[in-house]
Design an enzyme around this catalytic site. Structure first.
Site, PDB file in Angstrom:
ATOM      1  N   GLN A 113      85.080  71.609  59.353  1.00  0.00           N
ATOM      2  CA  GLN A 113      85.187  72.502  57.713  1.00  0.00           C
ATOM      3  C   GLN A 113      86.190  73.549  58.341  1.00  0.00           C
ATOM      4  O   GLN A 113      86.387  74.153  57.746  1.00  0.00           O
ATOM      5  CB  GLN A 113      84.086  73.686  57.970  1.00  0.00           C
ATOM      6  CG  GLN A 113      83.116  72.454  56.874  1.00  0.00           C
ATOM      7  CD  GLN A 113      82.997  72.397  55.889  1.00  0.00           C
ATOM      8  OE1 GLN A 113      83.632  72.999  55.055  1.00  0.00           O
ATOM      9  NE2 GLN A 113      83.153  71.304  55.049  1.00  0.00           N
ATOM     10  N   GLY A 129      84.594  62.373  60.338  1.00  0.00           N
ATOM     11  CA  GLY A 129      84.053  63.474  61.479  1.00  0.00           C
ATOM     12  C   GLY A 129      82.399  62.643  61.863  1.00  0.00           C
ATOM     13  O   GLY A 129      82.406  63.421  63.209  1.00  0.00           O
ATOM     14  N   THR A 181      90.708  47.390  65.269  1.00  0.00           N
ATOM     15  CA  THR A 181      91.862  47.540  64.597  1.00  0.00           C
ATOM     16  C   THR A 181      91.746  49.367  63.785  1.00  0.00           C
ATOM     17  O   THR A 181      91.000  49.734  63.139  1.00  0.00           O
ATOM     18  CB  THR A 181      92.429  46.529  63.730  1.00  0.00           C
ATOM     19  OG1 THR A 181      92.429  45.424  64.766  1.00  0.00           O
ATOM     20  CG2 THR A 181      93.754  47.136  63.297  1.00  0.00           C
ATOM     21  N   HIS A 217      89.476  64.052  55.413  1.00  0.00           N
ATOM     22  CA  HIS A 217      89.129  64.333  53.811  1.00  0.00           C
ATOM     23  C   HIS A 217      89.203  66.091  53.957  1.00  0.00           C
ATOM     24  O   HIS A 217      89.462  66.048  52.815  1.00  0.00           O
ATOM     25  CB  HIS A 217      88.073  63.599  53.511  1.00  0.00           C
ATOM     26  CG  HIS A 217      86.457  64.044  53.607  1.00  0.00           C
ATOM     27  ND1 HIS A 217      85.752  65.205  52.807  1.00  0.00           N
ATOM     28  CD2 HIS A 217      85.751  63.392  55.035  1.00  0.00           C
ATOM     29  CE1 HIS A 217      85.095  64.449  53.457  1.00  0.00           C
ATOM     30  NE2 HIS A 217      85.028  63.978  54.520  1.00  0.00           N
ATOM     31  N   CYS A 228      76.353  66.545  51.220  1.00  0.00           N
ATOM     32  CA  CYS A 228      75.395  64.875  51.667  1.00  0.00           C
ATOM     33  C   CYS A 228      74.630  64.902  51.797  1.00  0.00           C
ATOM     34  O   CYS A 228      73.634  64.231  51.437  1.00  0.00           O
ATOM     35  CB  CYS A 228      75.451  64.515  53.332  1.00  0.00           C
ATOM     36  SG  CYS A 228      77.166  65.177  53.924  1.00  0.00           S
TER      37      CYS A 228
HETATM   38  N1  PLP Z   1      80.842  68.232  60.282  1.00  0.00           N
HETATM   39  C1  PLP Z   1      80.503  69.165  58.674  1.00  0.00           C
HETATM   40  C2  PLP Z   1      80.737  69.700  59.886  1.00  0.00           C
HETATM   41  C3  PLP Z   1      80.951  68.351  57.925  1.00  0.00           C
HETATM   42  O1  PLP Z   1      81.266  69.640  56.703  1.00  0.00           O
HETATM   43  C4  PLP Z   1      81.208  67.385  57.884  1.00  0.00           C
HETATM   44  C5  PLP Z   1      82.078  66.906  56.525  1.00  0.00           C
HETATM   45  O2  PLP Z   1      81.187  66.982  55.341  1.00  0.00           O
HETATM   46  C6  PLP Z   1      80.716  66.204  58.730  1.00  0.00           C
HETATM   47  C7  PLP Z   1      80.795  66.649  60.070  1.00  0.00           C
HETATM   48  C8  PLP Z   1      81.196  64.645  58.475  1.00  0.00           C
HETATM   49  O3  PLP Z   1      82.808  63.976  58.411  1.00  0.00           O
HETATM   50  P1  PLP Z   1      82.584  62.987  57.882  1.00  0.00           P
HETATM   51  O4  PLP Z   1      82.174  62.896  56.227  1.00  0.00           O
HETATM   52  O5  PLP Z   1      83.819  62.731  57.478  1.00  0.00           O
HETATM   53  O6  PLP Z   1      81.975  61.556  58.527  1.00  0.00           O
END
Ligand code: PLP
Length: 391
Positions: free
Chosen positions: A160, A58, A218, A182, A323
């Site tokens: 989300q 993401g 790749t 994920h 995060c």
């Molecule tokens: N955007 C949102 C709203 C998210 O909740 C997250 C991850 O929690 C991301 C982006 C980032 O995605 P990724 O963990 O696959 O890099």
């Protein structure tokens, strides 16, 4: 991960698999796997197969959308103040415009209108917030962009939202849409960006020209196949799962509000009786949140300490965005919604998912209220006598 995703992935990990850009039999097979996955993701996201760009998750999809749009046509980026770090950090880094939200977590449309002009090249507003689950009015946002910033692309981070919301209708007017595997039962480190045909987007990663030149390197073939399998199953089950999970979430959130004094649920108006008094017996209205999200702030505790107590009972939750968990600053999302700093430190995010059960909710409701009580007693605080914190 969903079992269908594990199966799709392990079958490819153990079978011979070539480089999808190659020409021999095993390469052609890998290429076919990617073509099939591209069709599945397009179906799941309400897009055309040629509009899907596979990414490494993401964060990469968000960066490609925002930075790729600006690289193709320079201009000003705009985003909401509650975007995920994957959007707000690149935009703040480039000195873009950050638009305020209200206490209800909704983008302030007047402030957005003011931030838009002919110089704006990309506007990024998430479909659902990752800390609160609050949904944004993308159609109204698209209307404003059409009139006030006609040169801008609309990007939505649907990472989300995807598990709970049909992107074919909710994100129909977005030019760029990010998802991450994920979040819907696929593997970590794989994602996709929809780039609508006609949207001008430059690559961030240049090289062998994979993904029609938009993302060289790749491809992660087993990961992509697993993501597509997860997405297909998720979309097929979404109508029933959304209803089932929303009922679990309501029971959890209503149960917490009833059992713990001083609980403030984000984006949910306090239910009032006809005389205007707070009436906790009334049903809370959560139609503007994703089905899985129970997010509350608990007065007079620090949720980091609560998480520690809950983990011992196998209730795994988070304080804010996972995060940024562990950081001592309260979440930028709650700050943007005008939450008092102290109340924001009591932020507790309980997210449910397709595997969640009644027993999970029972466990959370059994352990959270006494754990909060214990923390309050240890700190000598009692919300029934302390003055109400400004919200
Ligand atoms: N955007 C949102 C709203 C998210 O909740 C997250 C991850 O929690 C991301 C982006 C980032 O995605 P990724 O963990 O696959 O890099």
């Amino acid at each position: 991960m969903r079992p269908v995703a594990v199966e799709a992935m392990t079958a490819l990990l153990t079978d011979g698999l070539g480089n999808p850009s190659g020409a021999h039999r095993l390469a052609r097979r890998a290429n076919q796997v990617i073509d099939d996955a591209r069709e599945q993701m397009a179906d799941a996201m309400g897009a055309e197969p040629g509009e899907i760009v596979f990414t490494g998750g993401g964060t990469e999809a968000d960066n490609l959308a925002v930075l790729g749009a600006l690289e193709a046509v320079p201009g000003v980026p705009v985003c909401s103040a509650i975007e995920h770090h994957a959007v707000i950090e690149p935009i703040e880094h480039l000195g873009g415009r950050v638009v305020a939200v209200g206490h209800d977590g909704q983008l302030n449309l007047d402030a957005l209108a003011e931030a838009l002009d002919d110089d704006v090249r990309v506007v990024s507003v998430m479909l659902a917030n990752n800390e609160t689950g609050i949904l944004q009015p993308l159609d109204a946002i698209a209307d404003l962009i059409r009139t006030n910033a006609p040169n801008a692309l609309l990007h939505t981070d649907a990472v989300q939202a995807f598990s709970w919301i049909d992107l074919a209708s909710a994100a129909a007017r977005a030019d760029l849409i990010s998802v991450s595997a994920h979040k819907f039962g696929g593997p970590q480190g794989v994602g996709a960006l929809v780039v609508r045909s006609g949207a001008d987007l430059a690559p961030l990663v240049r090289g062998g020209g994979q993904e029609r030149g938009r993302r060289s390197g790749t491809q992660n073939v087993p990961g992509i196949a697993a993501m597509a399998a997860a997405a297909t199953e998720m979309v097929a089950n979404r109508p029933t799962e959304t209803v089932r999970v929303a009922a679990l979430r309501d029971r959890l959130a209503d149960g917490l509000r009833a059992a713990v004094p001083g609980v403030v649920e984000s984006g949910v108006p306090e239910p009032t009786a006809p005389n205007g008094q707070l009436d906790r017996a009334n049903k809370a209205e959560r139609s503007n949140k994703t089905a899985n999200m129970c997010h509350v702030c608990i007065e007079d505790i620090e949720s980091e300490a609560l998480l520690f107590l809950l983990e011992k009972e196998d209730v795994l939750a988070s304080a804010a965005a996972s995060c940024s968990s562990g950081a001592m600053e309260p979440s930028h999302v709650l700050a943007a919604m005008g939450y008092d700093r102290q109340l924001a430190f009591g932020s507790l995010r309980l997210s449910l998912g397709y595997p969640s059960t009644d027993a999970d909710v029972d466990a959370a409701l059994a352990f959270i209220p006494p754990a909060v009580e214990r923390l309050r007693q240890a700190a000598g605080t009692n919300p029934l006598v302390s003055s109400t914190v400004a919200r």
